[in-house]
Enzyme design. Structure first.
Site, short mmCIF file in Angstrom:
data_model
loop_
_atom_site.label_atom_id
_atom_site.label_comp_id
_atom_site.label_asym_id
_atom_site.label_seq_id
_atom_site.Cartn_x
_atom_site.Cartn_y
_atom_site.Cartn_z
N GLU A 108 9.75 -3.37 9.69
CA GLU A 108 10.70 -4.35 9.13
C GLU A 108 12.15 -3.90 9.17
O GLU A 108 12.79 -3.75 8.11
CB GLU A 108 10.31 -4.69 7.70
CG GLU A 108 8.93 -5.29 7.57
CD GLU A 108 8.65 -5.84 6.17
OE1 GLU A 108 9.47 -5.62 5.26
OE2 GLU A 108 7.61 -6.48 6.01
N GLU A 134 1.27 -7.09 8.42
CA GLU A 134 1.12 -7.17 6.96
C GLU A 134 1.07 -8.63 6.56
O GLU A 134 1.81 -9.45 7.09
CB GLU A 134 2.32 -6.57 6.20
CG GLU A 134 2.42 -5.08 6.24
CD GLU A 134 3.68 -4.57 5.51
OE1 GLU A 134 4.16 -5.23 4.56
OE2 GLU A 134 4.17 -3.51 5.92
C1 BGC Z 1 6.81 -3.91 3.08
C2 BGC Z 1 5.90 -3.19 2.12
C3 BGC Z 1 5.97 -3.87 0.77
C4 BGC Z 1 5.49 -5.29 0.94
C5 BGC Z 1 5.45 -6.08 -0.33
C6 BGC Z 1 6.71 -5.40 3.01
O1 BGC Z 1 7.91 -5.98 3.28
O2 BGC Z 1 6.59 -3.46 4.39
O3 BGC Z 1 6.29 -1.85 2.05
O4 BGC Z 1 5.25 -3.21 -0.21
O5 BGC Z 1 6.36 -5.95 1.80
O6 BGC Z 1 6.72 -6.23 -0.88
#
Ligand code: BGC
Length: 447
Positions: free
Chosen positions: A165, A351
């Site tokens: 990110e 993610e």
């Molecule tokens: C990040 C994580 C974070 C998650 C939830 C993502 O943007 O890569 O490190 O914990 O979001 O906020």
């Protein structure tokens, strides 16, 4: 429930080093920008530090057992640069390299493919002191670090994420200061876009030279919606889409930055063959997706030319109106990305997940809300695939409850509950749901 996902579709889960490892003062680890950031008064909502977090540095085997228990194809974890190069340059710290080598062996022995990320937001303070991502030289230093890691792990690891990110690093790390290193440069942060993409390209070259087969970065993308159907809100939404999404996607996918000057921003500090290197640096395109963003025109006294507002009429996660839930936004953004970039490489969702208020003490959590969130987003992925987008893998954030950056221990994203007082781990209902879903898809694949 069966989702219409193609045969061979991969299911993964993710964590990141600083959020789970703890043990910040062992084995010669150097200081990272997050060690500095969390010490600033009021920086972390609950005043916590990321120690012990999930204590995963000392007990990686318990995380690996949980990953294996799910039947994951791949486990996405990260490596801390400040452990490998405590001063941000020079030879690799052998004890730290051995640690990550052990994690890799544990995963392989458990039948889970290791899928490390080299940079999940924490850089050695020594690199930041030289300008961090504002300094072009950081790209070469990052590649040097990548080379050290692939030299040690490359005999067993062939799939890599470089940066996590970069948009959040630019927007929240350097523009608004909500994340480390806490700079508040507003649009002065824009050169960090180019230096991160260049660092990704340089690391891609170093990893490839070390034998890596599949390398990509993972961008955070959001689906931007104008609040009202007016010219002013559409223009504000367009500007936000540029700086959150397209300034990161277009150089990678088209070899060009979008026209920033027409929006009043300075050009990127591009040199000689930078764009060709950036464009040639993807075996897959990683996307982290959490929520849509609704944008309106700026308030008259605002220093930034747009305003971010709650998304009307949708449910929210534990972050409240800041994190609206709208699975169709993931489908729409995937389909739109493919329309803009017909040559889009295979996509990996790196993610996706949600936090909800849950008890701090150990016990079974019946998180139907998380199951609904994940099911909705997997269905959106299935629809995007049906519409012609080549999505190969989906990754849940997160395997474990962990230290949620400036939100400390107040937001829980895990499939597994962690009691941060005792370290006890308890699989939630969503863990069982994901395990069963994966098993069912494997059975269908075998037929
Ligand atoms: C990040 C994580 C974070 C998650 C939830 C993502 O943007 O890569 O490190 O914990 O979001 O906020």
């Amino acid at each position: 429930m069966t989702l219409a996902l193609p045969p061979g579709f991969r299911f993964s889960a993710a964590t990141s080093a600083f959020q789970i490892e703890g043990s910040r003062d062992v084995d010669g680890r150097g200081r990272s920008i997050w060690d500095d950031f969390l010490e600033a008064p009021g920086a972390i909502v609950d005043g916590s530090t990321a120690d012990p977090a999930c204590d995963s540095y000392r007990h990686p085997e318990s995380d690996v057992a949980l990953a294996a228990g799910l039947g994951l194809d791949r486990y996405r974890f990260s490596i801390q640069w400040a452990r490998i190069q405590p001063e941000g340059r020079g030879r690799g710290n052998l004890v730290a390299l051995d640690h990550y080598s052990r994690v890799v062996d544990l995963l392989l022995d458990a039948g889970v493919t290791p899928f490390p990320t080299l940079y999940h937001w924490e850089m050695p303070v020594a690199v930041e002191a030289d300008g961090g991502w504002l300094n072009r030289d950081t790209a070469a230093r990052f590649a040097e670090y990548a080379a050290l890691v692939v030299e040690r792990l490359g005999d067993r690891v062939s799939h890599w994420y470089t940066l996590n990110e970069p948009a959040m690093t630019t927007l929240q790390g350097y523009a608004t200061g909500a994340l480390a290193p806490g700079r508040q440069l507003l649009f002065g942060a824009l050169p960090t876009v180019h230096h991160q993409l260049l660092a990704h390209a340089a690391a891609f070259e170093a990893l490839r030279a070390g034998g890596a087969q599949q390398i990509g970065l993972v961008n955070n993308h959001t689906w931007v919606l104008p609040l009202h159907d007016t010219d002013a809100d559409r223009a504000a939404a367009h500007m936000y889409d540029m700086i959150h999404n397209r300034v990161f996607s277009e150089p990678l996918l088209d070899g060009m930055y979008p026209d920033l000057e027409s929006l009043g921003f300075p050009p990127m500090p591009v040199q000689a063959d930078d764009m060709a290197r950036i464009r040639a640096s993807l075996d897959f395109y990683g996307i982290n997706f959490y929520n849509p963003t609704t944008v309106t025109s700026a308030a008259p006294d605002s220093p930034i030319p747009f305003g971010i507002v709650p998304t009307p009429g949708v449910p929210v996660t534990g972050f409240g109106a800041e994190w609206p839930i709208m699975p169709s936004a993931l489908r729409d953004l995937l389909v739109d990305l493919k329309r803009r970039h017909p040559q889009l490489p295979p996509v990996i969702i790196g993610e996706n997940g949600a936090s909800f208020p849950e008890p701090a003490t150990a016990g079974r959590v019946d998180d139907q809300n998380r199951i609904d969130y994940l099911t909705g987003h997997l269905a959106a992925v299935a629809e995007a695939i049906e519409a012609g987008v080549d999505v190969e893998e989906y990754t849940v954030w997160s395997l474990l409850d962990n230290w949620e950056w400036a939100d400390g221990y107040t937001q829980r994203f895990g499939l597994v509950h962690v009691d941060f007082e005792t370290g006890e781990r308890t699989p939630k209902a969503s863990y069982d749901w994901y395990r069963d879903l994966i098993a069912q898809h494997r059975e269908e694949d075998a037929r």
